[in-house]
Write a protein that holds these residues in place. Structure first.
Motif, PDB file in Angstrom:
ATOM      1  N   ASP A 134       4.165 -15.931  13.750  1.00 15.61           N
ATOM      2  CA  ASP A 134       5.327 -15.609  12.705  1.00 15.61           C
ATOM      3  C   ASP A 134       5.114 -13.978  12.318  1.00 15.61           C
ATOM      4  N   PRO A 135       6.204 -13.142  12.397  1.00 13.32           N
ATOM      5  CA  PRO A 135       5.986 -11.656  12.264  1.00 13.32           C
ATOM      6  C   PRO A 135       5.399 -11.580  10.627  1.00 13.32           C
ATOM      7  N   ARG A 136       6.189 -12.368   9.752  1.00 12.89           N
ATOM      8  CA  ARG A 136       5.961 -12.089   8.531  1.00 12.89           C
ATOM      9  C   ARG A 136       4.541 -12.341   8.083  1.00 12.89           C
ATOM     10  N   ASP A 137       3.669 -13.042   9.014  1.00 12.65           N
ATOM     11  CA  ASP A 137       2.229 -13.055   8.486  1.00 12.65           C
ATOM     12  C   ASP A 137       1.550 -11.940   9.044  1.00 12.65           C
ATOM     13  N   ASN A 138       1.947 -10.921   9.686  1.00 11.40           N
ATOM     14  CA  ASN A 138       1.240  -9.736  10.189  1.00 11.40           C
ATOM     15  C   ASN A 138       1.645  -8.407   9.092  1.00 11.40           C
ATOM     16  N   GLY A 139       0.827  -7.379   9.598  1.00  8.67           N
ATOM     17  CA  GLY A 139       1.071  -6.245   8.647  1.00  8.67           C
ATOM     18  C   GLY A 139       0.543  -6.300   7.288  1.00  8.67           C
ATOM     19  N   LEU A 140       1.763  -6.160   6.567  1.00  7.90           N
ATOM     20  CA  LEU A 140       1.700  -6.319   4.976  1.00  7.90           C
ATOM     21  C   LEU A 140       0.796  -7.356   4.304  1.00  7.90           C
ATOM     22  N   VAL A 150       1.019  -5.992  17.081  1.00  7.49           N
ATOM     23  CA  VAL A 150       1.512  -5.766  15.770  1.00  7.49           C
ATOM     24  C   VAL A 150       1.560  -4.146  15.414  1.00  7.49           C
ATOM     25  N   ASN A 151       0.758  -3.443  16.097  1.00  7.26           N
ATOM     26  CA  ASN A 151       1.004  -1.883  16.048  1.00  7.26           C
ATOM     27  C   ASN A 151       2.154  -1.292  16.654  1.00  7.26           C
ATOM     28  N   SER A 152       2.786  -2.227  17.596  1.00  6.74           N
ATOM     29  CA  SER A 152       3.966  -1.491  18.338  1.00  6.74           C
ATOM     30  C   SER A 152       5.244  -1.783  17.534  1.00  6.74           C
ATOM     31  N   GLN A 153       5.135  -2.615  16.280  1.00  6.88           N
ATOM     32  CA  GLN A 153       6.124  -3.026  15.387  1.00  6.88           C
ATOM     33  C   GLN A 153       5.951  -2.121  14.061  1.00  6.88           C
ATOM     34  N   LEU A 154       5.025  -1.540  14.029  1.00  9.29           N
ATOM     35  CA  LEU A 154       4.466  -0.827  12.739  1.00  9.29           C
ATOM     36  C   LEU A 154       5.763   0.371  12.275  1.00  9.29           C
ATOM     37  N   ALA A 183       6.874  -0.879   4.956  1.00 10.73           N
ATOM     38  CA  ALA A 183       6.193  -1.482   3.691  1.00 10.73           C
ATOM     39  C   ALA A 183       4.825  -1.344   3.962  1.00 10.73           C
ATOM     40  N   SER A 184       4.265  -1.795   5.277  1.00 11.25           N
ATOM     41  CA  SER A 184       2.957  -1.817   5.477  1.00 11.25           C
ATOM     42  C   SER A 184       2.471  -0.352   5.626  1.00 11.25           C
ATOM     43  N   MET A 228      -0.380   1.218   3.298  1.00  3.92           N
ATOM     44  CA  MET A 228      -1.809   1.971   3.493  1.00  3.92           C
ATOM     45  C   MET A 228      -1.808   3.304   2.896  1.00  3.92           C
ATOM     46  N   LYS A 229      -0.900   3.813   3.124  1.00  4.83           N
ATOM     47  CA  LYS A 229      -0.643   5.287   2.393  1.00  4.83           C
ATOM     48  C   LYS A 229      -1.268   5.603   0.758  1.00  4.83           C
TER      49      LYS A 229
END
Length: 381
Positions: free
Chosen positions: A210-216, A248-252, A257-258, A262-263
Protein backbone atom coordinates in the motif's frame (compact mmCIF):
# COMPACT_ATOMS: atom_id res chain seq x y z
CA UNK A 1 11.49 0.12 -25.06
CA UNK A 2 10.45 -1.19 -28.46
CA UNK A 3 8.00 -3.99 -27.62
CA UNK A 4 8.63 -5.78 -30.92
CA UNK A 5 12.39 -5.79 -30.37
CA UNK A 6 11.87 -7.04 -26.82
CA UNK A 7 9.61 -9.86 -28.03
CA UNK A 8 12.03 -10.90 -30.77
CA UNK A 9 15.04 -10.81 -28.44
CA UNK A 10 13.37 -13.21 -26.04
CA UNK A 11 11.32 -15.45 -28.30
CA UNK A 12 12.86 -15.58 -31.80
CA UNK A 13 16.53 -14.57 -31.96
CA UNK A 14 17.76 -17.12 -29.36
CA UNK A 15 16.61 -19.98 -31.61
CA UNK A 16 19.16 -18.93 -34.22
CA UNK A 17 21.95 -17.80 -31.94
CA UNK A 18 21.96 -21.10 -30.05
CA UNK A 19 23.29 -22.61 -33.28
CA UNK A 20 26.35 -20.34 -33.29
CA UNK A 21 29.72 -21.46 -31.85
CA UNK A 22 30.27 -20.55 -28.19
CA UNK A 23 32.68 -17.74 -27.33
CA UNK A 24 34.77 -19.47 -24.67
CA UNK A 25 36.35 -16.24 -23.41
CA UNK A 26 33.20 -14.11 -23.17
CA UNK A 27 31.27 -13.38 -19.97
CA UNK A 28 27.86 -11.66 -19.95
CA UNK A 29 26.86 -9.70 -16.83
CA UNK A 30 23.52 -8.31 -15.73
CA UNK A 31 22.21 -6.78 -12.50
CA UNK A 32 18.55 -6.36 -11.62
CA UNK A 33 17.33 -6.90 -15.15
CA UNK A 34 19.75 -4.38 -16.67
CA UNK A 35 18.66 -1.55 -14.38
CA UNK A 36 22.01 -1.18 -12.63
CA UNK A 37 25.76 -1.61 -12.90
CA UNK A 38 25.94 -2.97 -9.38
CA UNK A 39 25.98 -5.79 -6.87
CA UNK A 40 27.85 -9.08 -7.04
CA UNK A 41 28.21 -9.00 -10.85
CA UNK A 42 29.91 -5.59 -10.67
CA UNK A 43 32.44 -6.79 -8.08
CA UNK A 44 33.29 -9.90 -10.12
CA UNK A 45 33.53 -7.85 -13.32
CA UNK A 46 35.91 -5.30 -11.81
CA UNK A 47 38.09 -7.98 -10.20
CA UNK A 48 38.37 -9.75 -13.55
CA UNK A 49 39.52 -6.49 -15.11
CA UNK A 50 42.12 -5.88 -12.42
CA UNK A 51 43.41 -9.40 -12.89
CA UNK A 52 44.01 -8.66 -16.57
CA UNK A 53 42.64 -12.04 -17.57
CA UNK A 54 41.94 -12.65 -21.22
CA UNK A 55 38.13 -12.42 -21.14
CA UNK A 56 35.71 -10.22 -23.01
CA UNK A 57 33.34 -8.65 -20.47
CA UNK A 58 29.87 -7.69 -21.68
CA UNK A 59 27.24 -5.85 -19.64
CA UNK A 60 23.54 -5.87 -20.54
CA UNK A 61 22.05 -2.51 -19.52
CA UNK A 62 18.92 -0.52 -20.21
CA UNK A 63 19.27 2.75 -22.12
CA UNK A 64 18.33 4.68 -18.97
CA UNK A 65 21.46 3.56 -17.08
CA UNK A 66 24.23 6.22 -17.11
CA UNK A 67 27.39 5.40 -19.02
CA UNK A 68 29.60 4.53 -16.03
CA UNK A 69 31.19 1.29 -17.22
CA UNK A 70 34.97 1.11 -16.87
CA UNK A 71 36.94 1.39 -20.08
CA UNK A 72 37.30 -1.93 -21.86
CA UNK A 73 33.89 -3.36 -20.96
CA UNK A 74 31.38 -3.76 -23.77
CA UNK A 75 27.93 -2.28 -23.16
CA UNK A 76 24.94 -3.89 -24.87
CA UNK A 77 21.32 -2.77 -24.72
CA UNK A 78 19.23 -5.29 -22.78
CA UNK A 79 16.33 -6.97 -24.60
CA UNK A 80 17.86 -6.31 -28.01
CA UNK A 81 19.07 -8.49 -30.85
CA UNK A 82 22.62 -8.00 -29.63
CA UNK A 83 21.76 -8.98 -26.04
CA UNK A 84 20.24 -12.21 -27.34
CA UNK A 85 23.35 -12.82 -29.45
CA UNK A 86 25.75 -12.42 -26.52
CA UNK A 87 23.56 -14.36 -24.11
CA UNK A 88 23.41 -17.45 -26.27
CA UNK A 89 26.95 -17.38 -27.68
CA UNK A 90 28.90 -16.55 -24.48
CA UNK A 91 30.39 -19.27 -22.33
CA UNK A 92 29.49 -17.58 -19.01
CA UNK A 93 26.51 -15.73 -17.52
CA UNK A 94 26.70 -13.82 -14.24
CA UNK A 95 23.56 -12.26 -12.74
CA UNK A 96 22.07 -11.26 -9.37
CA UNK A 97 18.37 -11.54 -10.20
CA UNK A 98 16.10 -13.56 -12.46
CA UNK A 99 16.77 -13.62 -16.18
CA UNK A 100 13.66 -13.10 -18.29
CA UNK A 101 14.49 -15.89 -20.70
CA UNK A 102 12.15 -18.03 -22.75
CA UNK A 103 14.93 -20.43 -23.75
CA UNK A 104 17.22 -22.02 -21.20
CA UNK A 105 20.98 -21.73 -21.49
CA UNK A 106 22.89 -24.07 -23.75
CA UNK A 107 24.22 -27.27 -22.18
CA UNK A 108 27.87 -26.18 -22.25
CA UNK A 109 27.21 -22.67 -20.91
CA UNK A 110 27.93 -21.84 -17.25
CA UNK A 111 25.52 -19.62 -15.31
CA UNK A 112 26.48 -18.09 -11.96
CA UNK A 113 23.39 -16.86 -10.12
CA UNK A 114 24.77 -14.66 -7.33
CA UNK A 115 21.41 -13.44 -5.98
CA UNK A 116 21.17 -10.18 -4.00
CA UNK A 117 20.81 -10.89 -0.32
CA UNK A 118 19.97 -13.24 2.50
CA UNK A 119 16.20 -13.84 2.45
CA UNK A 120 14.06 -12.92 5.44
CA UNK A 121 10.86 -12.64 3.43
CA UNK A 122 9.75 -15.63 1.40
CA UNK A 123 11.10 -15.53 -2.15
CA UNK A 124 10.58 -17.07 -5.56
CA UNK A 125 8.73 -20.40 -5.57
CA UNK A 126 8.22 -20.22 -1.82
CA UNK A 127 6.13 -17.11 -2.55
CA UNK A 128 4.52 -18.35 -5.76
CA UNK A 129 1.02 -17.48 -4.58
CA UNK A 130 2.09 -13.81 -4.57
CA UNK A 131 3.90 -13.84 -7.94
CA UNK A 132 2.46 -13.72 -11.44
CA UNK A 133 2.35 -16.81 -13.63
CA UNK A 134 4.28 -14.80 -16.21
CA UNK A 135 7.14 -14.21 -13.78
CA UNK A 136 7.13 -17.79 -12.53
CA UNK A 137 7.51 -19.08 -16.08
CA UNK A 138 10.65 -17.00 -16.52
CA UNK A 139 11.81 -18.07 -13.07
CA UNK A 140 11.49 -21.74 -13.95
CA UNK A 141 13.63 -21.31 -17.09
CA UNK A 142 16.15 -19.35 -15.07
CA UNK A 143 16.34 -22.00 -12.33
CA UNK A 144 16.80 -24.79 -14.84
CA UNK A 145 19.70 -22.82 -16.34
CA UNK A 146 21.60 -22.18 -13.09
CA UNK A 147 24.96 -23.91 -12.80
CA UNK A 148 25.96 -22.35 -9.48
CA UNK A 149 24.01 -20.38 -6.87
CA UNK A 150 26.03 -18.40 -4.33
CA UNK A 151 25.23 -18.46 -0.63
CA UNK A 152 26.61 -16.36 2.21
CA UNK A 153 25.43 -18.51 5.11
CA UNK A 154 23.99 -21.86 6.10
CA UNK A 155 20.58 -20.31 6.77
CA UNK A 156 20.29 -19.30 3.08
CA UNK A 157 21.67 -22.62 1.85
CA UNK A 158 18.78 -24.44 3.53
CA UNK A 159 16.22 -22.12 1.90
CA UNK A 160 17.52 -21.97 -1.67
CA UNK A 161 16.86 -25.53 -2.93
CA UNK A 162 13.11 -25.21 -2.48
CA UNK A 163 12.87 -21.49 -3.24
CA UNK A 164 14.76 -21.86 -6.54
CA UNK A 165 13.85 -25.46 -7.27
CA UNK A 166 17.47 -26.45 -7.76
CA UNK A 167 19.69 -29.26 -6.53
CA UNK A 168 21.58 -28.70 -3.30
CA UNK A 169 24.80 -29.59 -5.13
CA UNK A 170 24.55 -26.38 -7.19
CA UNK A 171 24.84 -24.14 -4.13
CA UNK A 172 28.27 -22.62 -3.55
CA UNK A 173 28.83 -21.94 0.15
CA UNK A 174 31.58 -19.39 -0.46
CA UNK A 175 30.00 -16.05 0.46
CA UNK A 176 29.02 -13.22 -1.89
CA UNK A 177 31.38 -10.83 -3.73
CA UNK A 178 29.65 -7.61 -2.73
CA UNK A 179 30.36 -8.50 0.90
CA UNK A 180 34.07 -9.18 0.38
CA UNK A 181 34.89 -5.55 1.08
CA UNK A 182 32.79 -5.53 4.26
CA UNK A 183 34.85 -8.40 5.61
CA UNK A 184 38.06 -6.54 4.81
CA UNK A 185 36.74 -3.38 6.50
CA UNK A 186 35.52 -5.13 9.62
CA UNK A 187 37.27 -3.74 12.66
CA UNK A 188 37.12 -4.33 16.38
CA UNK A 189 35.11 -1.09 16.78
CA UNK A 190 36.66 -0.27 20.13
CA UNK A 191 34.62 2.93 20.24
CA UNK A 192 30.96 2.02 20.71
CA UNK A 193 28.00 4.21 19.87
CA UNK A 194 27.85 5.14 23.54
CA UNK A 195 31.31 6.67 23.36
CA UNK A 196 31.33 8.36 19.95
CA UNK A 197 30.87 12.14 19.72
CA UNK A 198 29.03 11.98 16.37
CA UNK A 199 26.60 9.15 15.58
CA UNK A 200 25.53 8.26 12.02
CA UNK A 201 22.20 6.42 12.03
CA UNK A 202 20.76 4.78 8.92
CA UNK A 203 17.04 4.04 8.72
CA UNK A 204 16.40 1.55 5.91
CA UNK A 205 12.75 0.46 5.66
CA UNK A 206 11.55 -1.83 2.92
CA UNK A 207 8.43 -1.08 0.87
CA UNK A 208 4.80 -1.90 1.61
CA UNK A 209 2.24 -2.89 -1.01
CA UNK A 210 0.00 0.00 0.00
CA UNK A 211 1.72 3.25 -1.15
CA UNK A 212 0.22 5.10 1.83
CA UNK A 213 2.39 3.00 4.15
CA UNK A 214 5.63 4.13 2.50
CA UNK A 215 7.68 7.31 2.66
CA UNK A 216 6.25 9.85 5.09
CA UNK A 217 4.36 7.19 7.06
CA UNK A 218 7.60 5.30 7.70
CA UNK A 219 9.53 8.46 8.58
CA UNK A 220 7.01 9.57 11.18
CA UNK A 221 7.00 6.24 13.00
CA UNK A 222 10.68 6.19 13.91
CA UNK A 223 10.60 9.32 16.07
CA UNK A 224 13.69 11.20 14.90
CA UNK A 225 13.13 13.92 17.50
CA UNK A 226 13.22 11.43 20.38
CA UNK A 227 16.41 9.84 19.10
CA UNK A 228 18.05 13.22 18.61
CA UNK A 229 17.08 14.31 22.13
CA UNK A 230 18.43 11.05 23.59
CA UNK A 231 21.87 11.52 22.07
CA UNK A 232 21.96 15.27 22.75
CA UNK A 233 21.35 14.62 26.46
CA UNK A 234 24.47 12.47 26.38
CA UNK A 235 26.48 15.22 24.66
CA UNK A 236 26.46 13.47 21.28
CA UNK A 237 25.52 14.75 17.84
CA UNK A 238 23.50 12.60 15.48
CA UNK A 239 23.25 12.48 11.69
CA UNK A 240 20.21 10.74 10.22
CA UNK A 241 20.21 9.02 6.84
CA UNK A 242 17.31 7.24 5.14
CA UNK A 243 17.65 4.51 2.51
CA UNK A 244 14.25 3.71 1.03
CA UNK A 245 13.56 0.66 -1.10
CA UNK A 246 14.09 1.40 -4.84
CA UNK A 247 10.34 1.00 -5.39
CA UNK A 248 9.77 3.86 -2.94
CA UNK A 249 12.68 6.00 -4.13
CA UNK A 250 11.32 5.96 -7.67
CA UNK A 251 8.15 7.67 -6.44
CA UNK A 252 9.76 10.27 -4.18
CA UNK A 253 9.90 12.96 -6.85
CA UNK A 254 6.09 13.06 -6.64
CA UNK A 255 6.03 12.79 -2.83
CA UNK A 256 6.55 16.38 -1.75
CA UNK A 257 5.37 15.69 1.82
CA UNK A 258 8.16 13.15 2.42
CA UNK A 259 10.81 15.39 0.89
CA UNK A 260 9.67 18.37 2.97
CA UNK A 261 9.71 16.24 6.14
CA UNK A 262 13.28 15.09 5.49
CA UNK A 263 14.41 18.63 4.78
CA UNK A 264 12.76 19.93 7.95
CA UNK A 265 14.45 17.28 10.10
CA UNK A 266 17.81 17.46 8.27
CA UNK A 267 17.54 13.85 7.14
CA UNK A 268 19.86 12.84 4.29
CA UNK A 269 18.30 10.73 1.54
CA UNK A 270 20.57 7.94 0.26
CA UNK A 271 20.25 7.48 -3.50
CA UNK A 272 19.98 4.05 -5.11
CA UNK A 273 23.28 4.62 -6.91
CA UNK A 274 25.22 4.55 -3.61
CA UNK A 275 26.78 1.12 -3.12
CA UNK A 276 25.70 -0.31 0.22
CA UNK A 277 29.16 -1.65 0.94
CA UNK A 278 30.44 1.94 0.74
CA UNK A 279 27.53 3.39 2.71
CA UNK A 280 27.78 0.90 5.57
CA UNK A 281 31.37 1.80 6.43
CA UNK A 282 30.21 5.23 7.64
CA UNK A 283 27.16 4.02 9.59
CA UNK A 284 27.28 3.51 13.37
CA UNK A 285 23.76 2.15 13.91
CA UNK A 286 21.34 0.53 11.48
CA UNK A 287 17.59 0.61 12.09
CA UNK A 288 15.59 -1.41 9.60
CA UNK A 289 12.41 -3.43 9.48
CA UNK A 290 12.32 -6.38 7.09
CA UNK A 291 14.99 -5.35 4.59
CA UNK A 292 17.57 -8.09 4.12
CA UNK A 293 20.39 -5.54 4.14
CA UNK A 294 20.75 -6.03 7.90
CA UNK A 295 22.26 -9.46 7.21
CA UNK A 296 25.01 -7.82 5.13
CA UNK A 297 25.47 -4.98 7.60
CA UNK A 298 26.09 -7.42 10.43
CA UNK A 299 29.36 -8.44 8.76
CA UNK A 300 30.86 -5.18 10.00
CA UNK A 301 30.15 -6.11 13.60
CA UNK A 302 28.18 -2.91 14.24
CA UNK A 303 24.91 -2.62 16.23
CA UNK A 304 21.51 -2.94 14.61
CA UNK A 305 17.85 -2.75 15.64
CA UNK A 306 14.84 -4.32 13.94
CA UNK A 307 11.96 -1.83 13.84
CA UNK A 308 9.06 -4.24 13.28
CA UNK A 309 6.13 -1.92 14.00
CA UNK A 310 3.73 -3.77 11.66
CA UNK A 311 5.12 -7.29 11.92
CA UNK A 312 1.82 -9.19 11.93
CA UNK A 313 0.39 -7.29 8.97
CA UNK A 314 3.60 -7.57 6.98
CA UNK A 315 4.02 -11.27 7.74
CA UNK A 316 0.54 -11.88 6.36
CA UNK A 317 1.33 -9.75 3.31
CA UNK A 318 4.74 -11.23 2.44
CA UNK A 319 5.51 -14.16 4.73
CA UNK A 320 8.73 -14.80 6.69
CA UNK A 321 11.00 -17.82 6.78
CA UNK A 322 11.43 -17.50 10.53
CA UNK A 323 9.80 -15.85 13.50
CA UNK A 324 11.49 -12.50 14.07
CA UNK A 325 11.50 -13.28 17.78
CA UNK A 326 14.03 -16.03 17.02
CA UNK A 327 16.62 -13.55 15.74
CA UNK A 328 19.13 -12.60 18.47
CA UNK A 329 18.95 -8.85 17.85
CA UNK A 330 17.07 -6.02 19.63
CA UNK A 331 13.60 -5.22 18.34
CA UNK A 332 11.30 -2.22 18.67
CA UNK A 333 7.72 -1.59 17.60
CA UNK A 334 7.53 2.15 18.21
CA UNK A 335 9.70 5.20 18.89
CA UNK A 336 9.66 4.68 22.68
CA UNK A 337 10.86 1.10 22.22
CA UNK A 338 13.86 2.37 20.27
CA UNK A 339 14.89 4.56 23.19
CA UNK A 340 14.36 1.66 25.61
CA UNK A 341 16.70 -0.51 23.52
CA UNK A 342 19.39 2.17 23.75
CA UNK A 343 18.84 2.57 27.48
CA UNK A 344 18.27 -0.95 28.74
CA UNK A 345 19.60 -3.41 26.11
CA UNK A 346 23.12 -2.06 25.67
CA UNK A 347 24.92 -5.39 25.76
CA UNK A 348 22.47 -7.08 23.39
CA UNK A 349 22.66 -4.10 21.03
CA UNK A 350 26.47 -3.99 20.94
CA UNK A 351 26.66 -7.77 20.36
CA UNK A 352 23.75 -7.91 17.89
CA UNK A 353 25.81 -8.43 14.73
CA UNK A 354 28.05 -11.10 16.23
CA UNK A 355 25.05 -13.00 17.59
CA UNK A 356 23.26 -12.79 14.23
CA UNK A 357 26.23 -14.14 12.27
CA UNK A 358 26.50 -17.08 14.66
CA UNK A 359 22.77 -17.74 14.25
CA UNK A 360 23.09 -17.74 10.43
CA UNK A 361 26.32 -19.80 10.41
CA UNK A 362 28.25 -17.27 8.33
CA UNK A 363 30.24 -18.29 5.21
CA UNK A 364 31.53 -14.84 4.26
CA UNK A 365 35.33 -14.60 4.54
CA UNK A 366 36.29 -11.92 2.01
CA UNK A 367 37.42 -13.99 -0.98
CA UNK A 368 34.18 -14.95 -2.72
CA UNK A 369 35.00 -13.07 -5.95
CA UNK A 370 38.44 -14.68 -6.08
CA UNK A 371 36.93 -18.15 -5.75
CA UNK A 372 34.41 -17.48 -8.53
CA UNK A 373 37.13 -16.30 -10.88
CA UNK A 374 39.14 -19.41 -10.09
CA UNK A 375 36.08 -21.50 -10.96
CA UNK A 376 35.58 -19.57 -14.22
CA UNK A 377 39.17 -20.29 -15.22
CA UNK A 378 38.71 -23.95 -14.28
CA UNK A 379 35.48 -24.26 -16.29
CA UNK A 380 37.20 -22.55 -19.22
CA UNK A 381 39.90 -25.23 -19.47
Amino acid sequence: MNKIEKFLSRNIFPVFFKLFPLKRKTIVFSSFGGRNYSGNPRIISEKLQKGELDYQLVWLLKDTVPDILPKGIKRIKSDSIFSAYYLYTSKFWIDDSRKTIVYKKRKSQIYFQTWHGTPLKKIEFDAKDKLSKHYLKYAQNDSESISYLLSGNNYSSKIYPNAFRIETEKILNIGTPRNDQLIKERKSHNESIYDKRIINILFAPTFRNDPRDNGLSQLKKIGFNLLEDYFHLKGQEVNFLVKFHPNVNSQLAKDRASLDYMKHHSIELVEDSILLEHLFSNIDLLITDYSSIFFDYSLLGKPLILFNYDENKYAEERGFYIELSDLPVPKAQNADDLINVLLFQKEKLLNSSKALLEYLVNYENGDSAKKIIELIVKEDN
